[in-house]
Design an enzyme around this catalytic site. Structure first.
Site, short mmCIF file in Angstrom:
data_model
loop_
_atom_site.label_atom_id
_atom_site.label_comp_id
_atom_site.label_asym_id
_atom_site.label_seq_id
_atom_site.Cartn_x
_atom_site.Cartn_y
_atom_site.Cartn_z
N LEU A 93 0.92 -0.87 0.04
CA LEU A 93 0.37 -0.25 0.24
C LEU A 93 0.67 0.72 0.07
CD1 LEU A 93 -2.47 -1.92 2.40
CD2 LEU A 93 -2.91 -1.92 -0.24
N HIS A 94 0.31 2.48 -0.70
CA HIS A 94 1.26 3.37 -1.07
C HIS A 94 -0.64 4.72 -0.93
CE1 HIS A 94 -0.59 4.23 -4.32
NE2 HIS A 94 0.45 2.14 -5.23
N GLU A 95 0.50 5.57 -0.42
CA GLU A 95 -0.41 7.81 -0.25
C GLU A 95 -2.25 7.49 -1.14
OE1 GLU A 95 -0.41 8.89 2.42
OE2 GLU A 95 -1.41 10.10 1.83
N HIS A 151 -3.57 4.38 -2.31
CA HIS A 151 -4.49 3.08 -1.17
C HIS A 151 -4.88 4.51 -0.22
CE1 HIS A 151 -1.37 0.05 -4.14
NE2 HIS A 151 -2.72 -0.18 -4.04
N GLY A 166 -8.60 3.02 -7.96
CA GLY A 166 -8.00 4.75 -8.91
C GLY A 166 -8.67 4.55 -9.79
N GLN A 206 -9.05 -0.27 -15.87
CA GLN A 206 -10.07 -1.45 -15.26
C GLN A 206 -11.04 -1.14 -14.69
OE1 GLN A 206 -7.63 -3.70 -12.07
NE2 GLN A 206 -8.39 -1.47 -10.90
O1 PAF Z 1 -5.69 -2.88 -8.97
C1 PAF Z 1 -5.91 -3.51 -8.17
O2 PAF Z 1 -4.80 -2.68 -7.42
C2 PAF Z 1 -6.37 -5.04 -9.05
O3 PAF Z 1 -5.92 -4.82 -10.06
C3 PAF Z 1 -7.77 -5.26 -8.07
C4 PAF Z 1 -8.58 -3.98 -8.20
C5 PAF Z 1 -7.61 -5.00 -6.34
C6 PAF Z 1 -8.05 -7.01 -8.14
O4 PAF Z 1 -7.57 -7.74 -7.51
#
Ligand code: PAF
Length: 284
Positions: free
Chosen positions: A33-35, A37, A147, A153
């Protein structure tokens, strides 16, 4: 904060929380995790009473020659960051809890997954769509946050959630959160840590070239020219390969010759050192 690795325990925790009348936000992550997230988590807290964060490095979204084994894993440090943010549930299942023996189902979002990163990484978005469907079914969130750095995505998940009636009808059910950037403009990413100091310094060419392309497009430069200039700037700036640099409709991901009335975005993926970086920006 509860860190949970078994599905029955998760279901129990979610049932308890919801029977108390609380709404629940989900921030799906692969950890490290970073800023960026943490910004998703802070935004989540404004949209729901409780926040769950999933941490799962999803094997199904990595190709055979990609960085699944190298992908950073540091659950303890991630959990400490999330506890400090007041997160309620961390859902960190082992692979067998997500994909039990004989797992045979895949979710595909046809069309949207064939372009951009989908063309360069066959099967990647099937893996993402499948795991996100499972996470939604497991956590039953009222809101889920993603994000905008991963624009394709986000677009695919929005379409999938609508097509499969996966989420609540709330307007913010799938919430895109603007990309968090380093001081020089580079989009935060867990993969930035693959860069050497020299490559990290050179990587700033990516947001700069995108910003220059956006200015050119707004000034009337045709997309083909603006995207050729963008790719040339990246290659001159230390990137070794450009997978794509394209202007596309922000919702349908249709390729555009020029920005029109509908929201459009410049989207880029390019390689520098061991990292493949992606970024994007709105044109209107
Ligand atoms: O963006 C991500 O970190 C990944 O693609 C996700 C959405 C957690 C699915 O594994």
């Amino acid at each position: 904060m509860q860190t949970i690795s078994r599905l029955d325990t998760l279901r129990h925790a979610v049932t308890l929380l919801k029977s108390g009348g609380k709404t629940l936000a989900l921030v799906p992550t692969m950890g490290a995790l970073h800023e960026g997230h943490l910004t998703l988590v802070r935004t989540a807290r404004r949209h729901a009473d409780a926040v769950a964060v999933s941490i799962f490095v999803n094997p199904r979204q990595f190709g055979p020659n990609e960085d699944f084994d190298a992908y950073p894993r540091r659950l303890e440090a991630d959990a400490a960051l999330l506890a400090a943010e007041g997160v309620d549930i961390v859902w960190a299942p082992p692979p067998a809890e997500v994909y039990p023996a004989g797992f045979a189902t895949s979710v595909s979002v046809s069309g949207l997954d064939a372009v951009l990163c989908g063309a360069a990484r066959p099967g990647h978005f099937d893996g993402v769509a499948t795991v996100v469907t499972k996470l939604f079914n497991q956590v039953q969130p009222d809101v889920a946050l993603f994000g905008e750095k991963d624009w394709q995505q986000l677009t695919i998940i929005r379409r999938m959630a609508r097509d499969l009636d996966l989420t609540s009808p709330r307007a913010d059910a799938i919430l895109g959160v603007p990309t968090v950037r380093e001081a020089d403009g580079l989009a935060m990413s867990s993969r930035n840590q693959y860069l050497t100091p020299e490559e990290r310094a050179a990587a700033v060419a990516l947001p700069r070239a995108i910003a220059a392309a956006v200015t050119a497009l707004k000034g009337g430069t045709p997309a083909a020219q603006a995207m050729a200039d963008l790719s040339a700037a990246l290659l001159a700036g230390g990137f070794s390969r450009v997978d794509y640099a394209e202007l596309r409709d922000a919702t349908t991901l249709d390729l555009l010759d020029a920005p029109g009335a509908a929201p459009a975005r410049v989207l880029v993926a390019a390689h520098i050192g061991k990292a493949r970086l992606i970024d994007n920006a709105p044109v209107i």
